[in-house]
Design a protein around this motif. Structure first.
Motif, PDB file in Angstrom:
ATOM      1  N   LEU A 195       0.822  -1.208   0.000  1.00 52.10           N
ATOM      2  CA  LEU A 195       0.000   0.000   0.000  1.00 52.10           C
ATOM      3  C   LEU A 195       0.860   1.263   0.000  1.00 52.10           C
ATOM      4  N   ALA A 196       1.930   1.263   0.786  1.00 55.56           N
ATOM      5  CA  ALA A 196       2.822   2.429   0.820  1.00 55.56           C
ATOM      6  C   ALA A 196       3.441   2.663  -0.552  1.00 55.56           C
ATOM      7  N   HIS A 197       3.796   1.578  -1.218  1.00 55.97           N
ATOM      8  CA  HIS A 197       4.382   1.702  -2.560  1.00 55.97           C
ATOM      9  C   HIS A 197       3.329   2.158  -3.563  1.00 55.97           C
ATOM     10  N   ARG A 198       2.124   1.613  -3.458  1.00 51.15           N
ATOM     11  CA  ARG A 198       1.056   1.941  -4.423  1.00 51.15           C
ATOM     12  C   ARG A 198       0.624   3.399  -4.319  1.00 51.15           C
ATOM     13  N   PHE A 199       0.437   3.911  -3.123  1.00 52.91           N
ATOM     14  CA  PHE A 199      -0.100   5.259  -2.954  1.00 52.91           C
ATOM     15  C   PHE A 199       0.978   6.304  -2.712  1.00 52.91           C
ATOM     16  N   GLY A 200       2.205   5.875  -2.401  1.00 52.68           N
ATOM     17  CA  GLY A 200       3.237   6.841  -2.074  1.00 52.68           C
ATOM     18  C   GLY A 200       2.945   7.573  -0.779  1.00 52.68           C
ATOM     19  N   GLU A 201       2.219   6.903   0.123  1.00 55.63           N
ATOM     20  CA  GLU A 201       1.846   7.476   1.415  1.00 55.63           C
ATOM     21  C   GLU A 201       2.117   6.446   2.509  1.00 55.63           C
ATOM     22  N   THR A 202       1.904   6.831   3.751  1.00 59.17           N
ATOM     23  CA  THR A 202       2.205   5.965   4.881  1.00 59.17           C
ATOM     24  C   THR A 202       1.056   5.005   5.169  1.00 59.17           C
ATOM     25  N   ALA A 203       1.386   3.736   5.376  1.00 60.26           N
ATOM     26  CA  ALA A 203       0.387   2.724   5.730  1.00 60.26           C
ATOM     27  C   ALA A 203       0.618   2.267   7.164  1.00 60.26           C
ATOM     28  N   HIS A 204      -0.472   2.075   7.912  1.00 61.08           N
ATOM     29  CA  HIS A 204      -0.403   1.667   9.309  1.00 61.08           C
ATOM     30  C   HIS A 204      -1.254   0.432   9.561  1.00 61.08           C
ATOM     31  N   TYR A 205      -0.886  -0.293  10.604  1.00 51.42           N
ATOM     32  CA  TYR A 205      -1.779  -1.264  11.217  1.00 51.42           C
ATOM     33  C   TYR A 205      -1.912  -0.846  12.670  1.00 51.42           C
ATOM     34  N   ALA A 206      -3.150  -0.709  13.155  1.00 50.78           N
ATOM     35  CA  ALA A 206      -3.369  -0.225  14.515  1.00 50.78           C
ATOM     36  C   ALA A 206      -4.505  -0.993  15.169  1.00 50.78           C
ATOM     37  N   VAL A 207      -4.519  -0.975  16.498  1.00 49.79           N
ATOM     38  CA  VAL A 207      -5.549  -1.651  17.282  1.00 49.79           C
ATOM     39  C   VAL A 207      -6.154  -0.653  18.262  1.00 49.79           C
ATOM     40  N   LEU A 208      -7.321  -1.017  18.780  1.00 61.76           N
ATOM     41  CA  LEU A 208      -8.015  -0.167  19.737  1.00 61.76           C
ATOM     42  C   LEU A 208      -7.600  -0.543  21.152  1.00 61.76           C
ATOM     43  N   ASP A 209      -7.309   0.471  21.971  1.00 56.16           N
ATOM     44  CA  ASP A 209      -6.962   0.262  23.373  1.00 56.16           C
ATOM     45  C   ASP A 209      -7.687   1.315  24.194  1.00 56.16           C
ATOM     46  N   GLY A 210      -8.886   0.968  24.667  1.00 58.76           N
ATOM     47  CA  GLY A 210      -9.682   1.926  25.419  1.00 58.76           C
ATOM     48  C   GLY A 210     -10.161   3.059  24.539  1.00 58.76           C
ATOM     49  N   ARG A 211      -9.769   4.276  24.885  1.00 59.66           N
ATOM     50  CA  ARG A 211     -10.169   5.455  24.121  1.00 59.66           C
ATOM     51  C   ARG A 211      -9.122   5.846  23.078  1.00 59.66           C
ATOM     52  N   GLU A 212      -8.095   5.029  22.919  1.00 57.88           N
ATOM     53  CA  GLU A 212      -7.025   5.362  21.992  1.00 57.88           C
ATOM     54  C   GLU A 212      -6.771   4.220  21.019  1.00 57.88           C
ATOM     55  N   ILE A 213      -6.102   4.551  19.931  1.00 56.36           N
ATOM     56  CA  ILE A 213      -5.594   3.521  19.038  1.00 56.36           C
ATOM     57  C   ILE A 213      -4.079   3.485  19.200  1.00 56.36           C
ATOM     58  N   VAL A 214      -3.519   2.288  19.004  1.00 60.54           N
ATOM     59  CA  VAL A 214      -2.081   2.082  19.143  1.00 60.54           C
ATOM     60  C   VAL A 214      -1.554   1.539  17.817  1.00 60.54           C
ATOM     61  N   TYR A 215      -0.512   2.174  17.293  1.00 59.66           N
ATOM     62  CA  TYR A 215       0.074   1.725  16.040  1.00 59.66           C
ATOM     63  C   TYR A 215       0.979   0.531  16.293  1.00 59.66           C
ATOM     64  N   ARG A 216       0.694  -0.592  15.642  1.00 59.21           N
ATOM     65  CA  ARG A 216       1.480  -1.795  15.810  1.00 59.21           C
ATOM     66  C   ARG A 216       2.470  -1.997  14.656  1.00 59.21           C
ATOM     67  N   ALA A 217       2.199  -1.389  13.524  1.00 53.48           N
ATOM     68  CA  ALA A 217       3.106  -1.494  12.385  1.00 53.48           C
ATOM     69  C   ALA A 217       2.939  -0.264  11.512  1.00 53.48           C
ATOM     70  N   LYS A 218       4.034   0.103  10.860  1.00 54.64           N
ATOM     71  CA  LYS A 218       4.027   1.293  10.016  1.00 54.64           C
ATOM     72  C   LYS A 218       5.026   1.107   8.887  1.00 54.64           C
ATOM     73  N   VAL A 219       4.623   1.517   7.674  1.00 59.18           N
ATOM     74  CA  VAL A 219       5.532   1.514   6.541  1.00 59.18           C
ATOM     75  C   VAL A 219       5.422   2.857   5.841  1.00 59.18           C
ATOM     76  N   ASP A 220       6.534   3.558   5.743  1.00 57.84           N
ATOM     77  CA  ASP A 220       6.567   4.835   5.040  1.00 57.84           C
ATOM     78  C   ASP A 220       6.711   4.598   3.542  1.00 57.84           C
ATOM     79  N   PRO A 221       6.341   5.579   2.735  1.00 56.85           N
ATOM     80  CA  PRO A 221       6.495   5.423   1.282  1.00 56.85           C
ATOM     81  C   PRO A 221       7.960   5.335   0.897  1.00 56.85           C
ATOM     82  N   PRO A 222       8.260   4.633  -0.186  1.00 55.76           N
ATOM     83  CA  PRO A 222       9.664   4.493  -0.602  1.00 55.76           C
ATOM     84  C   PRO A 222      10.281   5.800  -1.066  1.00 55.76           C
ATOM     85  N   THR A 223       9.452   6.726  -1.523  1.00 59.24           N
ATOM     86  CA  THR A 223       9.939   8.024  -1.965  1.00 59.24           C
ATOM     87  C   THR A 223       9.058   9.110  -1.385  1.00 59.24           C
TER      88      THR A 223
END
Length: 274
Positions: free
Chosen positions: A113-141
């Motif tokens: 997804l990061a490569h396709r859109f040239g934007e940052t892709a995340h995987y996150a989970v819910l923890d109470g009133r907040e979300i927590v980022y468990r994985a992140k990939v920045d765009p290659p360029t």
């Protein structure tokens, strides 16, 4: 330079002799954890004087906490005598992170997804009133990238990931009100939902669309689309994958138009199994 000695004349009670022993031990543990968390803010290391000032505890207290952390391998000292997180802490953190099944399974999707859109892709989970980022990939360029970090948090009501996951838990206005309780919704931007009624309307829209949007609700100039991930449960999403984009590079309508493509990239992880 190593600093393994406990200062002479110091005690484990830090002058709190009037407290019950159990309470004193709990306070001591809290202080050790506070020092550990503070060390994470200084990747280049921090001196004892500065750490003492930031923690707001006596120097002998901070010194003993550092000694306990060093003995466990959770803290160390560099050649200048500055304290930093220890190799054992990093080993444990990365081993735990890499062992998460959802992280291992979702990571290739984030890269695509990061490569396709040239934007940052995340995987996150819910923890109470907040979300927590468990994985992140920045765009290659691209020179401009988001400042989100693995383990970082954001308010659930202000993020696409958070609204996506809340939509599966809060299906009535009463449930939304109970979730908010006595703590007002934080207005991160002028676009953020601030009332139970507004959030309930957003969650209804998420359920109808099957994906969630963040229209500069968490950070000005950043929008986001999130879809559910069914990695751990056959019926309820364990988390969500999102594409977070700078508005001038990727407008929200572009993300919304790619919702099916993003779901397709997840394959079986995008669908509940009943």
């Amino acid at each position: 330079m190593e600093d393994t000695q406990t200062p002479r004349g110091s005690t484990d009670r830090d002058g709190d002799d009037a407290e019950p022993a159990a309470a004193s031990r709990l306070v001591g543990s809290d202080r050790v954890l506070a020092v550990l968390k503070e060390l994470a803010r200084y990747p280049e290391g921090v001196g004892l004087e500065e750490l003492t000032r930031v923690i707001g505890s006596p120097k002998p207290t901070v010194h003993r906490a550092l000694g306990a952390l060093r003995r466990a391998g959770l803290a160390g000292q560099d050649a200048r005598g500055r304290y930093l997180l220890g190799d054992e802490f990093l080993r444990m953190a990365f081993a735990h992170h890499e062992a998460r099944p959802e992280h291992v399974r979702v990571r290739p999707v984030l890269e695509a997804l990061a490569h396709r859109f040239g934007e940052t892709a995340h995987y996150a989970v819910l923890d109470g009133r907040e979300i927590v980022y468990r994985a992140k990939v920045d765009p290659p360029t691209g020179a401009v990238r988001l400042t989100s970090t693995i383990g970082g948090r954001n308010p659930a009501h202000a993020t696409a990931v958070g609204k996506l996951l809340l939509a599966h838990r809060l299906d009535t206005l009463e449930a939304v009100r109970d979730w908010i309780g006595d703590s007002p919704l934080e207005p991160r931007t002028t676009h953020t939902c601030r009332t139970a009624e507004a959030l309930h309307g957003e969650l209804q829209a998420v359920r109808e669309r099957g994906y969630a949007l963040d229209d500069q609700e968490n950070e000005p100039g950043v929008n986001c689309l999130a879809v559910p991930v069914y990695a751990a449960s056959p019926t309820a999403p364990s988390g969500a994958v999102s594409v977070s984009a700078l508005t001038y590079r990727t407008p929200l309508r572009t993300l919304a138009g790619a919702a099916d493509e993003i779901r397709a990239a997840l394959g079986p992880l995008a669908h509940p199994h009943r």
